[in-house]
Design a protein around this motif. Structure first.
Motif, PDB file in Angstrom:
ATOM      1  N   ASP A   1       0.812  -1.209   0.000  1.00  0.00           N
ATOM      2  CA  ASP A   1       0.000   0.000   0.000  1.00  0.00           C
ATOM      3  C   ASP A   1       0.852   1.269   0.000  1.00  0.00           C
ATOM      4  OD1 ASP A   1      -2.794   0.913  -0.052  1.00  0.00           O
ATOM      5  OD2 ASP A   1      -2.224   1.912   1.833  1.00  0.00           O
ATOM      6  N   VAL A   2       2.042   1.210   0.580  1.00  0.00           N
ATOM      7  CA  VAL A   2       2.945   2.377   0.536  1.00  0.00           C
ATOM      8  C   VAL A   2       3.318   2.661  -0.915  1.00  0.00           C
ATOM      9  CG1 VAL A   2       5.233   3.255   1.184  1.00  0.00           C
ATOM     10  CG2 VAL A   2       3.845   2.012   2.861  1.00  0.00           C
ATOM     11  N   ASP A   3       3.694   1.634  -1.660  1.00  0.00           N
ATOM     12  CA  ASP A   3       4.019   1.821  -3.076  1.00  0.00           C
ATOM     13  C   ASP A   3       2.815   2.368  -3.832  1.00  0.00           C
ATOM     14  OD1 ASP A   3       6.795   0.544  -3.316  1.00  0.00           O
ATOM     15  OD2 ASP A   3       5.626  -1.056  -2.368  1.00  0.00           O
ATOM     16  N   ARG A   4       1.650   1.782  -3.599  1.00  0.00           N
ATOM     17  CA  ARG A   4       0.444   2.239  -4.288  1.00  0.00           C
ATOM     18  C   ARG A   4       0.216   3.735  -4.061  1.00  0.00           C
ATOM     19  NH1 ARG A   4      -3.965   4.117  -2.904  1.00  0.00           N
ATOM     20  NH2 ARG A   4      -3.733   3.495  -0.741  1.00  0.00           N
ATOM     21  N   ARG A   5       0.223   4.115  -2.803  1.00  0.00           N
ATOM     22  CA  ARG A   5      -0.053   5.503  -2.440  1.00  0.00           C
ATOM     23  C   ARG A   5       1.005   6.462  -3.002  1.00  0.00           C
ATOM     24  NH1 ARG A   5       1.989   7.639   1.947  1.00  0.00           N
ATOM     25  NH2 ARG A   5       2.374   5.613   2.901  1.00  0.00           N
ATOM     26  N   ARG A   6       2.266   6.100  -2.860  1.00  0.00           N
ATOM     27  CA  ARG A   6       3.348   6.993  -3.283  1.00  0.00           C
ATOM     28  C   ARG A   6       3.446   7.065  -4.805  1.00  0.00           C
ATOM     29  NH1 ARG A   6       6.586   8.737   1.143  1.00  0.00           N
ATOM     30  NH2 ARG A   6       7.276  10.256  -0.403  1.00  0.00           N
ATOM     31  N   LEU A   7       3.249   5.939  -5.503  1.00  0.00           N
ATOM     32  CA  LEU A   7       3.300   5.965  -6.973  1.00  0.00           C
ATOM     33  C   LEU A   7       2.103   6.714  -7.552  1.00  0.00           C
ATOM     34  CD1 LEU A   7       4.590   2.351  -7.580  1.00  0.00           C
ATOM     35  CD2 LEU A   7       5.866   4.483  -7.999  1.00  0.00           C
ATOM     36  N   GLU A   8       0.940   6.578  -6.939  1.00  0.00           N
ATOM     37  CA  GLU A   8      -0.217   7.358  -7.390  1.00  0.00           C
ATOM     38  C   GLU A   8       0.070   8.851  -7.258  1.00  0.00           C
ATOM     39  OE1 GLU A   8      -3.790   4.123  -6.454  1.00  0.00           O
ATOM     40  OE2 GLU A   8      -3.480   5.787  -5.053  1.00  0.00           O
ATOM     41  N   ALA A   9       0.727   9.245  -6.179  1.00  0.00           N
ATOM     42  CA  ALA A   9       1.087  10.654  -6.001  1.00  0.00           C
ATOM     43  C   ALA A   9       2.109  11.096  -7.052  1.00  0.00           C
ATOM     44  CB  ALA A   9       1.628  10.884  -4.593  1.00  0.00           C
TER      45      ALA A   9
END
Length: 162
Positions: free
Chosen positions: A145-153
């Motif tokens: 979820d960290v990757d998901r959130r940061r890559l979406e940003a």
């Protein structure tokens, strides 16, 4: 000004993304060319984290993605919406995190070494799908979820540029 690609592999994940954000901000300042930005993001993510394959598939026709700027071995050239992880993310306009690509129904194998994957939709300023960011790892369960959130940003850059 010459920039260097930071090695982010040994940093805690949030700290690694903080460093990547600072680097992207410095390198992309004043740039409005989406292809150049895709190439730069691909290089920084790929080399910074040591991923297997990192790149963009661009929307080139209704319901069709074509390989864009990337780092890694040859990628699939075209992917229809709904096919594989990239096609699912494009069709559903949502990030798809796959801990084990062998367990994903319809997974497209471009590189047999791929074990896990994340695909993030890239929207333009009008909210239309421009591309997807696809990252493959040779290790299982690399993305969370960290990757998901940061890559979406990170790919939010494309929505902010007119």
């Amino acid at each position: 000004m010459a920039e260097s690609t930071p090695d982010l592999r040994d940093l805690p994940k949030d700290h690694a993304y903080d460093e990547l954000d600072r680097t992207l901000e410095a390198v992309l300042a004043g740039l409005a060319d989406p292809i150049a930005v895709m190439a730069t993001m691909s290089a920084l993510l790929h080399h910074g984290f040591g991923h297997l394959w990192t790149g963009f598939y661009r929307v080139v026709a209704p319901d069709l993605l074509r390989v864009g700027p990337y780092q890694g071995t040859l990628g699939c050239l075209e992917i229809p919406f709904g096919k594989g992880v990239c096609g699912a993310a494009a069709r559903d306009l949502r990030t798809v995190v796959v801990p084990d690509v062998h367990a994903f129904p319809g997974h497209i194998t471009c590189d047999a070494r791929s074990r896990s994957e994340i695909v993030v939709p890239v929207l333009d300023a009008s909210g239309a799908l421009l591309a997807v960011l696809d990252i493959d790892s040779d290790r299982p369960a690399t993305f969370d979820d960290v990757d998901r959130r940061r890559l979406e940003a990170i790919v939010g850059w494309f929505a902010r540029v007119p």
